[in-house]
Enzyme design. Sequence first.
Site: not given
Ligand code: TEU
Length: 545
Positions: A96, A321
């Site tokens: 990732d 998420d």
């Molecule tokens: O997620 C992007 C993002 O917008 C997420 O935070 C998610 O869509 C949101 O929480 C929904 O409300 C990526 C990663 O998957 C996430 O775990 C990270 O926190 C974020 O980017 C920052 O790197």
Amino acid sequence: MADFKDKVVYQIYTKSFMDSNGDGLGDIPGVTMRLDYLKELGVDYIWMTPFFKSPLNDNGYDVADYTAIDPVFGTMEDVEELITQADQRGIGLMFDMVFNHTSTDHVWFQKALAGDREYQDYYIFRDGRPDTPPTNWESKFGGSAWEYVPHLGKWYLHLFDVSQADLNWDNPKVREELKDVLRFWKNKGVRGFRFDVVNLISKPPIFENDPAGDGRRFYTDGPHVHEYIHELVTDAGIEDYVTVGEMSSTTLDNCVRYSNPGEKELSMVFNFHHLKVDYKDGDKWALMPADLPALKNLFRTWQEGMQAGNGWNAVFWCNHDQPRSVSRFGDEQHYRTESAKMLAACIHLMRGTPYIYQGEELGMTNAHYTSIGQYQDVESLNYYRILLERGKSEAEALEILSRRSRDNSRTPMQWSSDENAGFSSAQPWLAPPENYKEINVRAALADGDSVFRFYQKLIQLRKQLPVISGGKIEFLYPYEPRVVVYRRFDETDELFVLCSFAGEETTLELPERAAGKTLLIGNYEAAAIRGGKITLRPYECVVLR
Ligand code: TEU
């Protein structure tokens, strides 16, 4: 070109998968310990969430060194052993890459803070007064997207947590640094890459206030995003690797471009529109029941649209998420296994590469936490405070978190009914829901009719029937509100997939061309077809061939 259309990817949230050293946290040797389980499931790739050096403010999505392993997760030798062991089982590792931002602990940012102008240009700093941020943009984790650094007299941009500073992709030195990171992991034998919020990397030439929103319209699918992704992938020599981009708030046209092979950008994309059909007025923290007609329409638009443009979807319900899909779109209380199987069939037979999020193959549920002290996620804790500030009661805010918090999918993998769900010999960093005693791997492997066995069959079908990985798709019955119906077909084969999202029986005309076809896979004994009609029981899925 690595083939990915008949492959299945399993996502591991490293911190919650398996603890090998008794510290309550998942780690890399823990993943290696469980490879035979993943081999039995039949997956082809494992996407592991970041385990690089990090202060873990965002559980590893705040990277302080892209080519060093955080000791909490293990060592470089552990990573090399995992890659070797996975390869021996025919499983490829997908790492990732969080390239939109780094942790503010990263040496690049520390040099910028120390006044080094070369490294200040690795980030997005703007001169300014302490009381006026450059724009009114908001962080996706709540609050302003800008942080003031008094001793520099400058603001820096952070679209996520304040400890996650956005990189300046317009700086060619930044792009070269990140290509080197990819070459490093490529040389270690990694066979795929997920790119975190990669459609946010290209910021606009001029930063202006957003009178109507949080600023995302200025930086989402930005002016150079396709050029930068193409340059990254081709210069790093990974155009033949399996790559997937997480596309935040994106469009279908852009996703066709991101994933059309002719563009030499990415193999496939995640989009999230189907996971916002229960956001009231588009607000994640405002509850409403899932709008099923909207869900059906989004599936049709994206599946048929990407087909028309020769793009390729990653198809998924859950990740680290999102809340657990069986709790969100199924009925975990009355029809947990039926709805878990229906949700699986609904996406695994679509046109795209399926992603299984750890525990989804068991029908694992949301956490059901009852106090704020149980939550750990930075986004959830920020929004709990914001919800209270907006006038919600503690009970109302906790109800919202219990449905929307990212911690719902980050509870430990449920391996057995033993203490701590067999995840750790110590108290886990996040408490598993009590139902681990019934919902766990050991029980699933002992049950020939478990959700796990159903996933196994779906994965086998994807390998056996080319119509699934390579056939066309056509959605049917657009006006039937609660049943997703689509057809998969090629020159020699045809499937009809019917998935009921209803908690009671629904009856509909069987598609004419489906007459005489037999049940290929389903989550009830036999399909109830009579007189050209089919009656679907609660959360029933029927696949006819
Ligand atoms: O997620 C992007 C993002 O917008 C997420 O935070 C998610 O869509 C949101 O929480 C929904 O409300 C990526 C990663 O998957 C996430 O775990 C990270 O926190 C974020 O980017 C920052 O790197």
